[in-house]
Motif scaffolding. Structure first.
Motif, short mmCIF file in Angstrom:
data_model
loop_
_atom_site.label_atom_id
_atom_site.label_comp_id
_atom_site.label_asym_id
_atom_site.label_seq_id
_atom_site.Cartn_x
_atom_site.Cartn_y
_atom_site.Cartn_z
N GLN A 1 0.82 -0.77 0.16
CA GLN A 1 -0.10 -0.37 -0.10
C GLN A 1 1.03 1.09 0.08
O GLN A 1 0.17 2.59 -0.24
N GLN A 2 2.02 1.37 -0.36
CA GLN A 2 3.75 2.06 0.37
C GLN A 2 3.46 2.81 -1.50
O GLN A 2 3.36 1.63 -2.18
N GLY A 3 2.87 4.33 -1.08
CA GLY A 3 3.08 4.97 -2.85
C GLY A 3 4.13 4.76 -3.93
O GLY A 3 4.48 3.78 -5.20
N SER A 4 5.88 4.53 -2.88
CA SER A 4 6.86 4.17 -3.52
C SER A 4 6.93 2.83 -4.02
O SER A 4 7.52 2.93 -4.96
N PHE A 5 6.67 2.44 -2.82
CA PHE A 5 6.40 0.08 -3.70
C PHE A 5 5.16 0.55 -5.04
O PHE A 5 5.87 -0.28 -5.88
N LEU A 6 5.04 0.69 -4.77
CA LEU A 6 4.28 0.64 -6.51
C LEU A 6 4.12 1.11 -7.75
O LEU A 6 4.77 0.55 -8.23
N SER A 7 5.12 2.52 -7.35
CA SER A 7 5.52 2.20 -7.90
C SER A 7 7.00 2.03 -8.41
O SER A 7 7.08 1.16 -9.74
N ASP A 8 7.58 1.31 -7.62
CA ASP A 8 9.03 0.41 -8.07
C ASP A 8 8.84 -0.38 -8.52
O ASP A 8 9.18 -1.25 -9.06
N VAL A 9 7.27 -1.30 -8.42
CA VAL A 9 7.08 -2.67 -8.67
C VAL A 9 6.53 -2.27 -10.44
O VAL A 9 6.60 -3.28 -10.75
N ALA A 10 5.61 -1.34 -10.71
CA ALA A 10 5.25 -1.68 -11.80
C ALA A 10 6.57 -1.15 -12.69
O ALA A 10 6.54 -1.70 -13.98
N LYS A 11 7.51 -0.40 -12.13
CA LYS A 11 8.57 -0.12 -12.84
C LYS A 11 9.12 -1.70 -13.53
O LYS A 11 9.56 -1.83 -14.27
#
Length: 138
Positions: free
Chosen positions: A30-40
């Motif tokens: 649910q962390q915003g930075s994780f969401l971005s990193d996993v998508a990348k």
């Protein structure tokens, strides 16, 4: 191809861990930075997968010599992508990620070793550049 599989395994483990582990009151997933990193990571993995697929197709249809440019690209892209994805998976796992309790440290070490064994990136990049310059002369 092995590196694509290793990165895919790292992605699975990363997402599983992020869906179970809470930090600062909420799941890592649910962390915003994780969401971005996993998508990348997913984007990089799929780009490398398509590059490897194209290299295999060109090898089958055109032979080694004519496929050498795309092969060189795959030899640069796949190991770098795998190291990036596996590093992120290790980060999500914390200290356990670098232990022998789970497979991530082994996968990372294997990917790093393969990157060295398959020849330096500079050699592959030189091949790619030479072919681009030859193509520009036509």
């Amino acid at each position: 191809m092995r590196l694509i599989g290793a990165a895919e395994r790292g992605m699975q483990m990363m997402v599983q861990r992020a869906s179970e582990r809470r930090v600062f009151g909420k799941l890592i997933a649910q962390q915003g930075s994780f969401l971005s990193d996993v998508a990348k990571c997913r984007v990089e993995l799929e780009m490398a997968r398509l590059l490897v697929l194209e290299a295999a197709d060109q090898l089958d249809h055109l032979g080694n010599k004519k496929a050498r440019g795309i092969i060189a690209m795959a030899k640069v892209a796949a190991p770098n992508m795998a190291l990036q994805v596996l590093d992120m998976a290790i980060q999500v796992h914390g200290a356990a990620g670098v232990s022998s309790d789970i497979v991530l440290a082994h996968l990372w070490a294997t990917a790093r070793t393969l990157r060295i064994a398959d020849g330096p990136d500079e050699v592959h990049l030189g091949t790619i550049a030479k072919l681009e310059l030859q193509r520009a002369k036509l």
